[in-house]
Design an enzyme around this catalytic site. Structure first.
Site, PDB file in Angstrom:
ATOM      1  N   GLY A 195       0.844  -1.198   0.000  1.00  0.00           N
ATOM      2  CA  GLY A 195       0.000   0.000   0.000  1.00  0.00           C
ATOM      3  C   GLY A 195       0.870   1.235   0.000  1.00  0.00           C
ATOM      4  O   GLY A 195       2.096   1.156  -0.135  1.00  0.00           O
ATOM      5  N   ALA A 196       0.202   2.367   0.135  1.00  0.00           N
ATOM      6  CA  ALA A 196       0.933   3.621   0.101  1.00  0.00           C
ATOM      7  C   ALA A 196       1.816   3.754   1.327  1.00  0.00           C
ATOM      8  O   ALA A 196       2.938   4.228   1.246  1.00  0.00           O
ATOM      9  CB  ALA A 196      -0.041   4.782   0.029  1.00  0.00           C
ATOM     10  N   GLU A 197       1.313   3.330   2.490  1.00  0.00           N
ATOM     11  CA  GLU A 197       2.108   3.615   3.681  1.00  0.00           C
ATOM     12  C   GLU A 197       2.607   2.359   4.374  1.00  0.00           C
ATOM     13  O   GLU A 197       3.388   2.460   5.296  1.00  0.00           O
ATOM     14  CB  GLU A 197       1.309   4.480   4.660  1.00  0.00           C
ATOM     15  CG  GLU A 197       0.009   3.862   5.109  1.00  0.00           C
ATOM     16  CD  GLU A 197      -0.483   4.489   6.416  1.00  0.00           C
ATOM     17  OE1 GLU A 197       0.178   5.420   6.913  1.00  0.00           O
ATOM     18  OE2 GLU A 197      -1.497   4.027   6.927  1.00  0.00           O
ATOM     19  N   ALA A 198       2.170   1.203   3.934  1.00  0.00           N
ATOM     20  CA  ALA A 198       2.593  -0.009   4.625  1.00  0.00           C
ATOM     21  C   ALA A 198       2.663  -1.195   3.678  1.00  0.00           C
ATOM     22  O   ALA A 198       1.974  -1.234   2.664  1.00  0.00           O
ATOM     23  CB  ALA A 198       1.616  -0.327   5.754  1.00  0.00           C
TER      24      ALA A 198
ATOM     25  N   ASP B 237     -10.430   6.639   5.821  1.00  0.00           N
ATOM     26  CA  ASP B 237      -9.827   6.009   4.635  1.00  0.00           C
ATOM     27  C   ASP B 237     -10.815   5.036   3.997  1.00  0.00           C
ATOM     28  O   ASP B 237     -10.481   3.895   3.709  1.00  0.00           O
ATOM     29  CB  ASP B 237      -8.544   5.272   5.053  1.00  0.00           C
ATOM     30  CG  ASP B 237      -7.624   5.017   3.873  1.00  0.00           C
ATOM     31  OD1 ASP B 237      -7.964   5.430   2.755  1.00  0.00           O
ATOM     32  OD2 ASP B 237      -6.559   4.390   4.082  1.00  0.00           O
TER      33      ASP B 237
END
Lengths: 330, 223
Positions: free
Chosen positions: B21-24, B134
């Site tokens: 994902g974008a952050e993880a 989100d």
């Protein structure tokens, strides 16, 4: 046979005319840019007067430099919106006049889509996630189902406005992006600023206020510029990354005036690497507002027989790019 | 809330990368013999380290807390097995099932059924003072006919009308941006589901606020 389109841009501070060929050659791209006095922003009426007074010269120079006689042009395109009303009207008048007197189709172009399509032409991007960052826009966009779709955007200020309003608070004149980038490159002292990401969207208003307060409190311009850039660019990079992960696309394209910023491009490159995606930016000389974006998109639309009768060729100050049907893409 | 720092969790999880994902990174593995996912917020090199560390630490701790709160509100969410702060890792129950994103085709009736349920759950979160933060179609999974909400990384405790409307705005943005054929039908169903829990007056107020947010957008003409 090769065809030619003449395009007129006048949405904000730039009045520009360009001639392009159907093969994507930019034969000329002449600009006249209105510069507001230091500390103030664009005054729409003043800007329109500046455009009016330079219009004749810009048109003749663009035609002359292209080497294409007006008689060989197949269509006239103009930025119908979005933008500042008085400025848009100057470009519309010039385009209507040319189209009527030469008896050519008049092609309306959405300015934001102009940025995207010119970026795709110049970088070879085919199906990118687009970050459009300028004085007028901060949007993350991708193509699907015959339209460019907005996947994320700023809930208040645009990135260009953030930089300009911050720079003007320090006494600079718009556009301030380059001066802020230079000042930022002299600092590595990060001051804590609000980082506001809401889902796929960003908000810059709190960041602007906090940055101005730091300046007012005597913090050096370089340190605040650095901290502002690091925070704001990380926010847009994060939401672009979210769109990239969500759509699974393999390309990122940065367009609009702020695409010229190297720190932003650097962050985006670092982000895209994690996803094995390619990043491209519109070359600096064509990343800001210019006639070429209108001429090229005008050609794409003209190829699909898009045109507007002069009597219906009103400008649209508010015209979101996701409301425009795109007949020229698969 | 309590933070566990069991020695086992600090070592990098072994398993299959499910999703970047974008952050993880989300890695599928097991935890004490149970099927689990490790959500690892790796340092993002493009971000300044001091900014990056703080964001990762806060979001990891906060997410565990918000998952707990969501369950109290009656919304299905994964069990949290472990939280490892030094590596910004959350170890959670693995939810087997398709994401709503992959379930939506061009079938309006199917989308309506999913989004009515979606709307009910969002209203439950909001009634408990939780903004999910989100709500994209990638963050909700269908299991046993119900919906499980899996990503609370951007959740906030708030009862503000504005924040609840921001939640709905993201759903709408995702629908219009990624599922345009069914967007209108799905939003209608979402509103009806939401109203069945929150009641008409509150639902109308949130939807009005959503329009007001959209009007603030650049060049927006809301119809």
């Amino acid at each position: 046979m090769k065809q030619y389109v003449l395009g007129v841009e006048s949405t904000a501070h730039t009045f520009s005319v360009s001639v392009v060929s159907s093969e994507g050659e930019i034969l000329s791209n002449v600009k006249s840019v209105y510069k507001p006095p230091g500390g103030s922003g664009i005054h729409p009426f003043e800007a329109s007067q500046s455009h009016l007074s330079s219009a004749k010269r810009v048109v003749s120079e663009a035609v002359g430099a292209s080497g294409i006689p007006l008689g060989e042009v197949s269509a006239i395109s103009y930025a119908m919106g979005p933008g500042l009303g008085p400025c848009l009207r100057v470009g519309a008048v010039v385009a209507r006049t040319l189209a009527s007197s030469l008896d050519l189709p008049l092609v309306p172009v959405n300015h934001a889509i102009g940025h995207i399509e010119l970026g795709c032409l110049l970088t070879g991007a085919r199906d990118p996630v687009v970050l459009l960052v300028s004085g007028g826009h901060t949007m993350i966009i991708a193509y699907s189902g015959r339209r460019w779709r907005v996947l994320g955007e700023s809930l208040d200020l645009t990135l260009g406005q953030l930089l300009d309003q911050f720079g003007r608070h320090h006494g600079l004149s718009s556009p301030c992006g380059r001066a802020i980038e230079e000042a930022a490159s002299e600092s590595d002292n990060y001051l804590r600023l609000p980082y506001t990401v809401k889902g796929n969207d960003v908000s810059f208003s709190g960041l602007l206020t906090a940055s101005k307060l730091l300046l007012d409190g005597g913090k050096p311009f370089a340190d605040v510029s650095y901290s502002l850039q690091e925070t704001a660019f990380a926010m847009v990079t994060e939401v672009t990354e979210r769109a990239l992960a969500f759509t699974g696309k393999r390309e990122v394209l940065i367009v609009g005036g702020v695409a010229a910023n190297r720190r932003l491009a650097g962050m985006m490159a670092g982000m895209a690497e994690r996803h094995s995606a390619a990043v491209a930016s519109t070359p600096v000389e064509l990343s800001g507002d210019c006639g070429a974006q209108i001429a090229w998109t005008g050609w794409l639309a003209h190829r699909c027989s898009v045109s507007v009768p002069v009597s219906e060729s009103k400008v649209q100050q508010s015209w979101r790019l996701d409301r425009v049907d795109i007949p020229w893409r698969e | 809330m309590t933070e566990s720092t069991s020695p086992g969790a600090s070592s990098l999880p072994r398993g299959r990368l499910l999703y970047r994902g974008a952050e993880a990174d989300v890695i599928q593995g097991d935890w004490q013999g149970l099927p689990a996912v490790y959500k690892v917020r790796k340092p993002l090199r493009y971000r300044l380290p001091e900014l990056d560390e703080e964001i990762r630490r806060q979001r990891t701790l906060h997410e565990a807390e918000m998952i707990h709160q969501a369950k109290k509100a009656g919304v299905a969410a994964p069990f949290v097995y472990d939280v490892d702060v030094p590596t910004s890792t959350l170890v959670m129950e693995y939810i087997a099932g398709p994401r709503v994103k992959d379930l939506i085709g061009s079938e309006r009736a199917a989308a309506r059924a999913i989004f009515r349920e979606f709307g009910k759950n969002v209203a439950r979160l909001h009634a408990a003072g939780i903004m999910h933060g989100d709500l994209t179609t990638a963050n909700v999974v269908r299991r046993d006919g119900g919906l499980v909400f899996i990503d609370f990384g951007l959740s906030v405790r708030t009862g503000r009308l504005e924040d609840h409307a921001v939640d709905l705005r993201l759903i709408k943005e995702t629908l219009v941006g990624a599922h345009p054929e069914v967007a209108e039908a799905a939003m209608g169903a979402l509103g009806r589901g939401y109203a069945s829990v929150a009641g008409q007056p509150r639902t109308r107020a949130v939807l009005r606020q959503l329009v007001s947010i959209e009007r603030r957008g650049r060049y927006a003409r809301v119809t």
